[in-house]
Design a protein around this motif. Structure first.
Motif, PDB file in Angstrom:
ATOM      1  N   ALA A 191      10.066 -21.793   0.630  1.00  0.00           N
ATOM      2  CA  ALA A 191      11.403 -21.774   0.041  1.00  0.00           C
ATOM      3  C   ALA A 191      12.472 -21.567   1.103  1.00  0.00           C
ATOM      4  N   GLU A 192      12.219 -20.692   2.074  1.00  0.00           N
ATOM      5  CA  GLU A 192      13.214 -20.428   3.122  1.00  0.00           C
ATOM      6  C   GLU A 192      13.352 -21.626   4.059  1.00  0.00           C
ATOM      7  N   TRP A 233      16.726 -20.393  -2.898  1.00  0.00           N
ATOM      8  CA  TRP A 233      16.410 -19.361  -1.904  1.00  0.00           C
ATOM      9  C   TRP A 233      17.360 -18.169  -2.027  1.00  0.00           C
ATOM     10  N   ARG A 234      18.626 -18.437  -2.215  1.00  0.00           N
ATOM     11  CA  ARG A 234      19.589 -17.336  -2.340  1.00  0.00           C
ATOM     12  C   ARG A 234      19.267 -16.454  -3.552  1.00  0.00           C
ATOM     13  N   SER A 248      18.818 -24.555  -1.498  1.00  0.00           N
ATOM     14  CA  SER A 248      19.564 -23.432  -0.935  1.00  0.00           C
ATOM     15  C   SER A 248      19.872 -22.396  -2.014  1.00  0.00           C
ATOM     16  N   ALA A 307      15.309 -24.532   2.422  1.00  0.00           N
ATOM     17  CA  ALA A 307      16.617 -24.205   1.842  1.00  0.00           C
ATOM     18  C   ALA A 307      17.757 -25.008   2.451  1.00  0.00           C
ATOM     19  N   HIS A 352      22.123 -12.715   4.124  1.00  0.00           N
ATOM     20  CA  HIS A 352      21.484 -13.204   2.903  1.00  0.00           C
ATOM     21  C   HIS A 352      22.090 -12.538   1.670  1.00  0.00           C
ATOM     22  N   SER A 367       9.710  -9.768   3.129  1.00  0.00           N
ATOM     23  CA  SER A 367      10.892 -10.471   3.653  1.00  0.00           C
ATOM     24  C   SER A 367      11.773  -9.490   4.420  1.00  0.00           C
ATOM     25  N   ALA A 385      10.412 -21.399  -5.070  1.00  0.00           N
ATOM     26  CA  ALA A 385      11.002 -20.146  -5.532  1.00  0.00           C
ATOM     27  C   ALA A 385      10.332 -19.667  -6.817  1.00  0.00           C
ATOM     28  N   LEU A 443       7.247 -18.094  -0.364  1.00  0.00           N
ATOM     29  CA  LEU A 443       8.509 -17.585   0.196  1.00  0.00           C
ATOM     30  C   LEU A 443       8.873 -18.323   1.480  1.00  0.00           C
ATOM     31  N   TRP A 459      15.733 -14.415  -2.576  1.00  0.00           N
ATOM     32  CA  TRP A 459      15.631 -13.425  -1.497  1.00  0.00           C
ATOM     33  C   TRP A 459      15.836 -11.980  -1.973  1.00  0.00           C
TER      34      TRP A 459
END
Length: 625
Positions: A465-466, A479-480, A476, A469, A501, A495, A443, A462, A483
């Motif tokens: 990271a996803e 990532w949140r 997690s 997650a 999300h 993205s 991230a 990216l 995004w």
């Protein structure tokens, strides 16, 4: 001569005339102090051939405004806008006057600037007022870039109608533009704009700015030519003082003597000038009492010539037009140099590579490198950030560099310099191998690259990271948090939109930071909507009744109302100016949400989507998102 003299002149006479010198006056005074014992004739202070003060020839034709040092697209974005294609109505195609010498520029829509109808439907007096009110040091690099492109663009302005009752400054629009560039420290931009000014518009104020810029850029020959052209045409003593200095550089001491006598007869009381002339003559300590805040461009040139150096600025930040002079001064302390170059890089005056080079020049012992993280965390100064950068680059492994970069990011967030940190450390994120072993850094790496618009390199981080997650609560949460920033920066290019999300970000924010959750959601939802993202109405409903920060620091209603009208009617130059004025020089995170969102929405609706997204990401990062 009168019996009452200015103190500066009196002190100069005390050193020059009261030594029992007669006949050749200052010539002898300077000869005694500036030349080795036994020398028979004055020696020029210039290292090469003497200066020749000639009036620059007037250009017969207007140079091509798309050529020259600033013809390339601006580094922070090159978007242009055509109001006719924006679907807006109420535009008067015939409201603009012809392009004139006052509206020259070095950029156009094909070279990083805007269309020539930039100021359509904005009265000339209003344009002058807007440019005069532009802030010199906006905190946003995006706003700074828009400001620069606005001032450098070749654009027509509406003529003043005979029946008009406009009021405002009598200064030319061209002078206002050059002065605004100068105040912001963009000496290259100001000089480039001056280079395309036709002879019919070379007013004295523009010539003085040209001389000031030349003095600051160490182009003394050009400054002296300008001074020679004006000294007999103007009563402003600036030109007389400049000419005296130039004659001293040329070793023409008889002329120096005459010029100094004339200034004294006129009761000139410029103590700094007299002190620097004594220093040029060889008097030790003559300029010891100079203060950084009092410096003028001519003073800078004289200080260089006398080799006394610039005064220590201390903790006081000099005006932006002085930053380059201090950066290049050999006598500045390392700590002050770090601070000056950081300020200059943030202002676009110096490149990021210059800041990195200054960081790399720091002398660091191996023992200090080992404790760099703890030292930098306790030291909020640029020196601490330089140390942390050196420690990062000293790491030999991907793991070590990633850890040090993450630490630098945490320090930058606390110091509110995350944008600059991203520009400095983005090359590190590009070089690191994107592997699952660095999932904890994914991230951070993505955000660094998004912040410098390197979407291609950011996609790898990216994706990592996803994917990672789901393996831990920490990944997690990372990532949140990432995004929505990715959506702001690049939309579908980086993205896809996912309503779940957005809900996940809101749930995580309320759980981890309940005290600031509503304020941050207001900023994020507003920015997303401004970029035409499909924020559900239910998301706003969840914020009703929650406390949010007051907009007590909001700009005046007149500014926000004028901005709304300029955007609605696609008056591009007016809208950009009002955004810059509304933002002022405050940190982005301290601005009210309403103006943050209005600015992003305005740029987006004017067709400046790339700029709107960059500004949105800057605001999000500055607001703690």
């Amino acid at each position: 001569m009168t019996s009452c003299r200015a103190s500066g002149a009196a002190r100069f006479r005390a050193t020059a005339f009261f030594l029992g010198l007669t006949g050749i006056g200052l010539l002898a005074a300077f000869s005694l102090t500036a030349m080795p014992v036994g020398a028979q004739t004055p020696r020029s202070l210039l290292p090469t051939k003497p200066l020749e003060f000639k009036v620059s020839p007037e250009p017969k034709t207007l140079p091509n405004p798309t050529r020259g040092p600033l013809a390339a697209p601006a580094p922070l974005g090159t978007g242009s806008v055509n109001p006719e294609s924006s679907g807006k109505s109420g535009i008067s195609v015939d409201s603009l006057g012809a392009l004139t010498g006052e509206t020259v520029g070095v950029l156009d829509a094909n070279s990083g600037g805007f269309d020539t109808d930039l100021w359509r439907d904005t009265p000339k007096a209003a344009i002058n007022t807007l440019i005069r009110l532009l802030p010199d040091a906006p905190a946003s690099r995006t706003v700074l870039d828009l400001r620069r492109r606005l001032l450098l663009s070749r654009a027509a302005v509406p003529p003043v109608l005979p029946s008009a009752t406009e009021t405002g400054t009598t200064e030319s629009l061209l002078l206002q533009r050059v002065r605004a560039l100068f105040r912001s420290g963009d000496l290259d931009g100001a000089a480039s704009l001056l280079s395309v000014v036709p002879s019919t518009h070379r007013e004295e104020a523009l010539s003085r700015l040209a001389a000031d810029i030349a003095f600051l850029r160490n182009d003394t020959a050009r400054a002296c030519e300008t001074g020679a052209a004006w000294v007999d045409r103007s009563s402003d003593r600036y030109w007389q003082k400049a000419l005296v200095f130039c004659e001293a550089l040329n070793g023409a001491w008889e002329k120096v003597d005459f010029g100094m006598r004339l200034l004294i007869e006129l009761d000139e009381n410029d103590e700094v000038f007299f002190a620097l002339m004594r220093a040029i003559g060889g008097e030790t300590g003559a300029a010891d009492h100079m203060r950084a805040r009092d410096l003028r461009p001519l003073d800078v040139a004289m200080a260089r010539a006398s080799r006394v150096g610039l005064p220590d600025p201390g903790a006081e930040a000099p005006p932006r037009w002085l930053l380059r002079a201090f950066m290049d001064d050999a006598g500045i302390t390392p700590a002050n140099r770090f601070a000056m170059v950081e300020q200059a890089e943030a202002a676009g005056i110096a490149g990021t590579s210059e800041l990195i080079a200054v960081y790399e020049s720091m002398r660091v012992s191996p023992e200090l490198l080992e404790s760099a993280a703890s030292v930098a965390a306790a030291d909020p100064s640029p020196t601490g950030r330089a140390l942390l950068f050196r420690a990062t680059m000293a790491q030999n492994s991907n793991l070590g560099k990633a850890q040090a970069t993450k630490q630098a990011g945490e320090v930058a967030r606390e110091r509110r310099v995350l944008g600059q940190m991203a520009r400095v450390y983005a090359p590190v994120a590009r070089e690191l191998a994107v592997t699952s072993q660095l999932a904890w850094f994914a991230a951070d790496g993505a955000l660094l690259l998004l912040a410098v618009n390197d979407f291609e390199a950011a996609r790898s981080w990216l994706g990592l990271a996803e994917r990672e997650a789901t393996f831990s609560p920490e990944l997690s949460a990372a990532w949140r948090r990432l995004w929505p920033l990715a959506r702001l920066a690049g939309g579908d290019e980086v993205s896809e939109w996912r309503a779940d999300h957005l809900q996940g970000w809101w749930d995580w924010t309320r759980e981890t930071d309940p005290g600031n959750a509503t304020a941050r959601a207001t900023v994020l939802f507003g920015l997303l909507e401004a970029l035409d993202e499909p924020v559900p109405a239910t998301a706003w409903r969840g914020l009703i009744g929650q406390s949010t920060p007051s907009d007590a620091s909001a700009p005046s209603y007149a500014i926000t109302r004028a901005l709304s009208d300029a955007i609605a009617n696609a008056r591009v130059g007016e809208a950009i100016s009002l955004i810059a004025i509304a933002f002022g020089t405050k940190p982005l995170g301290d601005l009210p949400t309403s103006i943050q969102v209005d600015a992003v929405r305005g740029l987006y609706s004017l067709g400046l989507e790339a700029e709107a997204r960059r500004l949105a990401l800057e605001i999000a990062m500055a607001s703690g998102l």
